[in-house]
Motif scaffolding. Structure first.
Motif, mmCIF file in Angstrom:
data_model
loop_
_atom_site.group_PDB
_atom_site.id
_atom_site.type_symbol
_atom_site.label_atom_id
_atom_site.label_comp_id
_atom_site.label_asym_id
_atom_site.label_seq_id
_atom_site.Cartn_x
_atom_site.Cartn_y
_atom_site.Cartn_z
ATOM 1 N N ARG A 46 -78.681 -71.551 17.077
ATOM 2 C CA ARG A 46 -79.672 -71.803 18.135
ATOM 3 C C ARG A 46 -80.958 -72.402 17.585
ATOM 4 N NH1 ARG A 46 -80.026 -66.219 21.074
ATOM 5 N NH2 ARG A 46 -81.904 -67.151 21.937
ATOM 6 N N ALA A 47 -81.337 -72.009 16.352
ATOM 7 C CA ALA A 47 -82.643 -72.432 15.834
ATOM 8 C C ALA A 47 -82.560 -73.715 15.013
ATOM 9 C CB ALA A 47 -83.232 -71.319 14.970
ATOM 10 N N VAL A 48 -81.445 -73.922 14.327
ATOM 11 C CA VAL A 48 -81.400 -74.991 13.326
ATOM 12 C C VAL A 48 -80.597 -76.194 13.799
ATOM 13 C CG1 VAL A 48 -80.630 -75.564 10.963
ATOM 14 C CG2 VAL A 48 -81.641 -73.314 11.437
ATOM 15 N N GLN A 49 -79.479 -75.952 14.440
ATOM 16 C CA GLN A 49 -78.559 -77.055 14.681
ATOM 17 C C GLN A 49 -78.779 -77.720 16.033
ATOM 18 O OE1 GLN A 49 -74.686 -75.095 13.804
ATOM 19 N NE2 GLN A 49 -74.578 -76.631 12.180
ATOM 20 N N CYS A 50 -78.508 -79.037 16.037
ATOM 21 C CA CYS A 50 -78.502 -79.777 17.293
ATOM 22 C C CYS A 50 -77.313 -80.719 17.174
ATOM 23 C CB CYS A 50 -79.826 -80.522 17.448
ATOM 24 S SG CYS A 50 -79.958 -81.236 19.058
ATOM 25 N N PRO A 61 -86.483 -69.894 22.424
ATOM 26 C CA PRO A 61 -86.349 -69.191 23.709
ATOM 27 C C PRO A 61 -84.943 -68.619 23.889
ATOM 28 C CG PRO A 61 -86.275 -71.559 24.035
ATOM 29 C CD PRO A 61 -86.511 -71.341 22.566
ATOM 30 N N ARG A 62 -84.819 -67.775 24.898
ATOM 31 C CA ARG A 62 -83.498 -67.269 25.299
ATOM 32 C C ARG A 62 -82.566 -68.480 25.496
ATOM 33 N NH1 ARG A 62 -83.485 -62.155 27.228
ATOM 34 N NH2 ARG A 62 -85.703 -62.167 27.629
ATOM 35 N N ALA A 63 -81.305 -68.341 25.083
ATOM 36 C CA ALA A 63 -80.369 -69.458 25.244
ATOM 37 C C ALA A 63 -80.073 -69.671 26.720
ATOM 38 C CB ALA A 63 -79.073 -69.157 24.494
ATOM 39 N N SER A 64 -79.987 -70.951 27.116
ATOM 40 C CA SER A 64 -79.627 -71.202 28.513
ATOM 41 C C SER A 64 -78.109 -71.181 28.629
ATOM 42 C CB SER A 64 -80.212 -72.524 28.986
ATOM 43 O OG SER A 64 -79.873 -73.533 28.084
ATOM 44 N N GLU A 104 -75.017 -72.564 26.210
ATOM 45 C CA GLU A 104 -75.344 -72.578 24.787
ATOM 46 C C GLU A 104 -74.670 -71.387 24.124
ATOM 47 O OE1 GLU A 104 -79.403 -73.235 23.281
ATOM 48 O OE2 GLU A 104 -79.905 -73.520 25.382
ATOM 49 N N PRO A 105 -74.425 -71.500 22.804
ATOM 50 C CA PRO A 105 -73.765 -70.373 22.158
ATOM 51 C C PRO A 105 -74.669 -69.156 22.095
ATOM 52 C CG PRO A 105 -74.437 -72.002 20.536
ATOM 53 C CD PRO A 105 -74.720 -72.590 21.888
ATOM 54 N N SER A 106 -74.137 -68.000 22.352
ATOM 55 C CA SER A 106 -74.860 -66.750 22.172
ATOM 56 C C SER A 106 -73.827 -65.644 22.066
ATOM 57 C CB SER A 106 -75.781 -66.496 23.359
ATOM 58 O OG SER A 106 -76.473 -65.294 23.130
ATOM 59 N N VAL A 107 -73.947 -64.851 21.018
ATOM 60 C CA VAL A 107 -72.889 -63.913 20.679
ATOM 61 C C VAL A 107 -72.762 -62.772 21.674
ATOM 62 C CG1 VAL A 107 -72.135 -62.312 18.906
ATOM 63 C CG2 VAL A 107 -73.200 -64.465 18.293
ATOM 64 N N HIS A 108 -71.583 -62.562 22.193
ATOM 65 C CA HIS A 108 -71.264 -61.399 23.028
ATOM 66 C C HIS A 108 -72.322 -61.128 24.091
ATOM 67 C CE1 HIS A 108 -68.149 -60.801 20.212
ATOM 68 N NE2 HIS A 108 -68.913 -60.373 19.243
ATOM 69 N N GLY A 109 -72.876 -62.168 24.655
ATOM 70 C CA GLY A 109 -73.862 -61.992 25.715
ATOM 71 C C GLY A 109 -75.207 -61.477 25.223
ATOM 72 N N PHE A 110 -75.351 -61.206 23.921
ATOM 73 C CA PHE A 110 -76.635 -60.756 23.392
ATOM 74 C C PHE A 110 -77.516 -61.988 23.258
ATOM 75 C CE2 PHE A 110 -79.383 -60.044 19.642
ATOM 76 C CZ PHE A 110 -80.143 -59.028 20.177
ATOM 77 N N ASN A 111 -78.557 -62.000 24.038
ATOM 78 C CA ASN A 111 -79.316 -63.242 24.136
ATOM 79 C C ASN A 111 -80.797 -62.903 24.214
ATOM 80 O OD1 ASN A 111 -80.312 -65.735 24.675
ATOM 81 N ND2 ASN A 111 -79.169 -66.052 26.577
ATOM 82 N N THR A 112 -81.461 -62.955 23.074
ATOM 83 C CA THR A 112 -82.871 -62.601 23.061
ATOM 84 C C THR A 112 -83.674 -63.764 22.488
ATOM 85 O OG1 THR A 112 -84.489 -61.046 22.144
ATOM 86 C CG2 THR A 112 -82.594 -61.496 20.776
ATOM 87 N N PRO A 113 -84.904 -63.947 22.952
ATOM 88 C CA PRO A 113 -85.742 -64.932 22.255
ATOM 89 C C PRO A 113 -86.076 -64.376 20.870
ATOM 90 C CG PRO A 113 -86.994 -63.820 23.986
ATOM 91 C CD PRO A 113 -85.589 -63.281 24.045
ATOM 92 N N PHE A 114 -86.403 -65.255 19.948
ATOM 93 C CA PHE A 114 -86.779 -64.784 18.609
ATOM 94 C C PHE A 114 -87.640 -65.834 17.937
ATOM 95 C CE2 PHE A 114 -82.689 -66.936 18.225
ATOM 96 C CZ PHE A 114 -82.853 -67.766 17.133
ATOM 97 N N THR A 115 -88.194 -65.492 16.785
ATOM 98 C CA THR A 115 -88.980 -66.457 16.009
ATOM 99 C C THR A 115 -88.181 -66.828 14.765
ATOM 100 O OG1 THR A 115 -91.023 -65.475 16.795
ATOM 101 C CG2 THR A 115 -91.187 -66.849 14.839
ATOM 102 N N TYR A 116 -88.028 -68.132 14.581
ATOM 103 C CA TYR A 116 -87.347 -68.670 13.400
ATOM 104 C C TYR A 116 -88.414 -68.899 12.329
ATOM 105 C CZ TYR A 116 -85.686 -72.764 10.720
ATOM 106 O OH TYR A 116 -85.376 -73.661 9.729
#
Ligand SMILES: C[S@@+](CC[C@H](N)C(=O)[O-])C[C@H]1O[C@@H](n2cnc3c(N)ncnc32)[C@H](O)[C@@H]1O
Length: 295
Positions: A30-34, A184-187, A190-202
């Motif tokens: 989520r933070a690094v790849q596009c 931000p939270r994944a829309s 977008e990939p997000s593991v097992h529905g665990f979807n939190t914003p975070f700081t990279y």
């Protein structure tokens, strides 16, 4: 009388922190790849130079094979080979990325646990594109090892095949610092593991640089809204290669032509995500560019 206060507090003290619940590969993706923009660039550039569409792509240092998945989604003929040393990372990619593909897309991905320096006789002369992205080839600190890698790639490319890589630099690349970016939270989608979807700081941590050897240690940490942290989620020990030298080594490996693609500016002095072939860069604090090498 039972101590209800103590009883009531127990569950919350055992509640896992967000860092304990987070998955480092999910945060990395989520933070690094596009991967969409990366595939757009290599696909369009290959077609423009070679006058045909690429089909067989190898993603070297593929990690979770996110880019390979994007490639097989693009066209129904596309084939991807993903190569990485690390079995658990490849397994994660199978469970979380390949599992999202259709049966036909999955059948067109071949993941191999291997050192990219090792010969795979069945691949010789067969690949349209090889990708070595996110500076992964900087793992090779000796010129002779980088040369051996480029020779390996060249041998595996089809007669009109191309290698694509990225590079970064600028005077900030020599500095020790930490840079933070809010994710931000994944829309949806977008990939997000097992529905665990939190914003975070990279947090990008340029941790050490040795000007004598050129060795650069960079780390990725993730910090979560509850204050918990995944420290050293990823640690890279690289050589900070210069573009000129990388292109010299590519030429020594026998590549006919190498091209650097420099990023254009946006209105605020940052990069605009548009990369154009150029021999004139700018001495700025930090830059990222692509490099292609034609067999
Ligand atoms: C920076 S990650 C790259 C992930 C992905 N390619 C990307 O674009 O974000 C580096 C990956 O290279 C792998 N790796 C390191 N040395 C390798 C080698 N000699 N052969 C194959 N894979 C290697 C690591 O296991 C790790 O998954």
């Amino acid at each position: 009388m039972p101590n209800t206060r103590r009883f009531a507090r127990r569950p919350s003290s055992r509640k896992p922190t967000l860092a304990q619940r987070a998955d480092p590969h999910d945060c990395y993706q989520r933070a690094v790849q596009c991967v969409g923009a990366e595939i757009d660039f290599v696909d369009e550039t290959f077609s423009a130079i070679r006058g045909r569409q690429a089909v067989r792509l190898r993603e070297d240092f593929c990690g979770t094979a996110n880019t390979s998945c994007e490639w097989v989604r693009r066209r129904s003929r596309n084939l991807a080979i993903g190569m990485d040393l690390d079995a658990p990372t490849l397994e994660w990619g199978k469970a979380h990325n390949l599992s999202t593909l259709t049966k036909s897309q999955r059948a067109r991905i071949d993941l191999r646990q291997s050192d990219v320096l090792v010969e795979h006789p069945d691949l010789r002369g067969t690949l349209d594109m090889v990708l070595a992205m996110n500076f992964s080839y900087w793992i090779f600190q000796k010129r002779e090892t980088l040369l051996a890698y480029f020779r390996r790639v060249r041998e595996d490319l089809a007669p009109d095949g191309m290698l694509f890589m990225d590079a970064y630099g600028g005077f900030d690349a020599l500095k020790l610092f930490k840079e933070r970016r809010k994710i931000p939270r994944a829309s949806q989608g977008e990939p997000s593991v097992h529905g665990f979807n939190t914003p975070f700081t990279y947090i990008w941590d340029q941790h050490s640089y040795n000007p004598i050897t050129g060795e650069l240690v960079c780390k990725i940490h993730f910090q979560f809204p509850d204050g918990s942290k995944l420290r050293d989620a990823f640690v890279y020990t690289w050589r900070l290669w210069g573009l000129r030298e990388v292109r010299d080594v590519l030429e020594e490996a026998g590549f006919r032509r190498t091209t650097a693609y420099w990023e254009g500016d946006d209105d605020e002095g940052g990069g605009n995500g548009e990369f154009t072939a150029s021999e004139q860069g700018e001495s700025c604090a930090s830059w990222i560019c692509y490099v292609s090498a034609e067999k």
